[in-house]
Design a protein around this motif. Sequence first.
Motif, mmCIF file in Angstrom:
data_model
loop_
_atom_site.group_PDB
_atom_site.id
_atom_site.type_symbol
_atom_site.label_atom_id
_atom_site.label_comp_id
_atom_site.label_asym_id
_atom_site.label_seq_id
_atom_site.Cartn_x
_atom_site.Cartn_y
_atom_site.Cartn_z
ATOM 1 N N LEU A 160 0.834 -1.202 0.000
ATOM 2 C CA LEU A 160 0.000 0.000 0.000
ATOM 3 C C LEU A 160 0.872 1.257 0.000
ATOM 4 O O LEU A 160 0.565 2.238 -0.686
ATOM 5 C CB LEU A 160 -0.939 -0.004 1.202
ATOM 6 C CG LEU A 160 -2.104 -0.997 1.147
ATOM 7 C CD1 LEU A 160 -2.933 -0.920 2.425
ATOM 8 C CD2 LEU A 160 -2.991 -0.730 -0.063
ATOM 9 N N LEU A 209 -6.745 0.397 -5.550
ATOM 10 C CA LEU A 209 -6.132 0.099 -4.258
ATOM 11 C C LEU A 209 -6.908 -0.999 -3.532
ATOM 12 O O LEU A 209 -6.310 -1.842 -2.836
ATOM 13 C CB LEU A 209 -6.068 1.364 -3.406
ATOM 14 C CG LEU A 209 -5.080 2.439 -3.884
ATOM 15 C CD1 LEU A 209 -5.313 3.750 -3.156
ATOM 16 C CD2 LEU A 209 -3.645 1.972 -3.683
ATOM 17 N N ILE A 224 -6.182 -4.874 -1.402
ATOM 18 C CA ILE A 224 -6.676 -5.107 -0.050
ATOM 19 C C ILE A 224 -7.571 -6.339 0.001
ATOM 20 O O ILE A 224 -7.444 -7.196 0.883
ATOM 21 C CB ILE A 224 -7.445 -3.877 0.466
ATOM 22 C CG1 ILE A 224 -6.508 -2.669 0.592
ATOM 23 C CG2 ILE A 224 -8.112 -4.162 1.809
ATOM 24 C CD1 ILE A 224 -7.212 -1.363 0.907
ATOM 25 N N GLY A 246 -6.310 -2.114 5.897
ATOM 26 C CA GLY A 246 -6.135 -1.541 4.576
ATOM 27 C C GLY A 246 -6.983 -0.297 4.361
ATOM 28 O O GLY A 246 -6.481 0.748 3.927
#
Length: 369
Positions: free
Chosen positions: A119, A141, A145, A168
């Motif tokens: 991340l 993103l 996760i 996350g």
Amino acid sequence: MLNIDRRILAHFDFITVILLIPLVFTSGWLIHEIHPVLGQKHLIYVAVGIGAFITLFLLPVRQMLWTIPIFYWSSVILLVAVEFVGHARLGAKRWIEIPFVHFTIQPSELIKPAFVLMLAYLIHRNPPPRDGYRLKDFVKLSFFIVLPFLLIAKEPDLGTATVLVILGYGILFVVGVHWKIWVGLATVLLVSMPLIYTQLHDYQKQRLVDFVGEKPSYHVEQSIIAVGSGGFLGKAKEDATQTQMKFLPIASSDFIFAYVVERTGFLGAFMLISLYAALIIHLLMIASWAQDYYIKVVSAGLSLFIFIYMSINIAMTIGVAPVVGVPLPMFSYGGSSFVNFMVLFGIMENLLAYRFRYLYDSTGKKSFV
């Protein structure tokens, strides 16, 4: 003899180390009281963790950041491999045996530092705009996760999977996502709760039933008795009968907080929680002022990791949350969790201490990498 530039040590975060020392010493003392053999093994885990911390602090971490995707995807491949070559224990397939040495690894533990670093890598390469990430970037993103969440939940290990997904999205919250996305995500989650419940395993549903039932499960009941018997100042080791007479299950790991209260009372529990709170706030402060997204994400990730683990563990110990296999961070017996935390702390300290060495590249342009 190794020489370290004093200017580097001037940027070393000594406060974090000062806050970690009493956690490590107190946990070692109490684990040894509960089970001397486990106490000796725990010392080995602590030594390995400290070794990992020192090694990562001394390595040129910023020159190795390009390896983060390799680390992440290797961990994901191991999670996939669990389905095909994993070993089952107590009904869960979570371990892979290394050939010839008869040593097992748990990929769901290896993914944790890789998850935070991935991340950080992605956010550093594509920082959020002033009003936060929009849907397109948020979905990209979210893929990184949700993927490990699904693989770990399938083992099944819903506790670890849930911690990762909360971590996350917690990091994304700290970094910045547009508020409309959070509203939409919360709505979808609430609407899908009945469907999520139907997908749980029978033992997971039973834990929820035990949690909402009038009488807690045996584990929680014994834990509550231990917590209540500690009083204000706690008991001597010989009088801590819930633990010493083996009524309190898993006293050295999942329910170690109950032994803390039985042994040191309300005062000891308050001091322990205060220590965690100071560490969490300090890490969040680092994340708030850091301009380097590697530092921001790793420090925020550590803060959220500690907060989530601590909150869930203490809540289940006193019966206000379902029982899940979540340890008390850097306190419960177990090597994987402790070493993972020390790996992330070592990387954070390296990023902090060496950040000005790489502040300007050869062209004179400002750069944190």
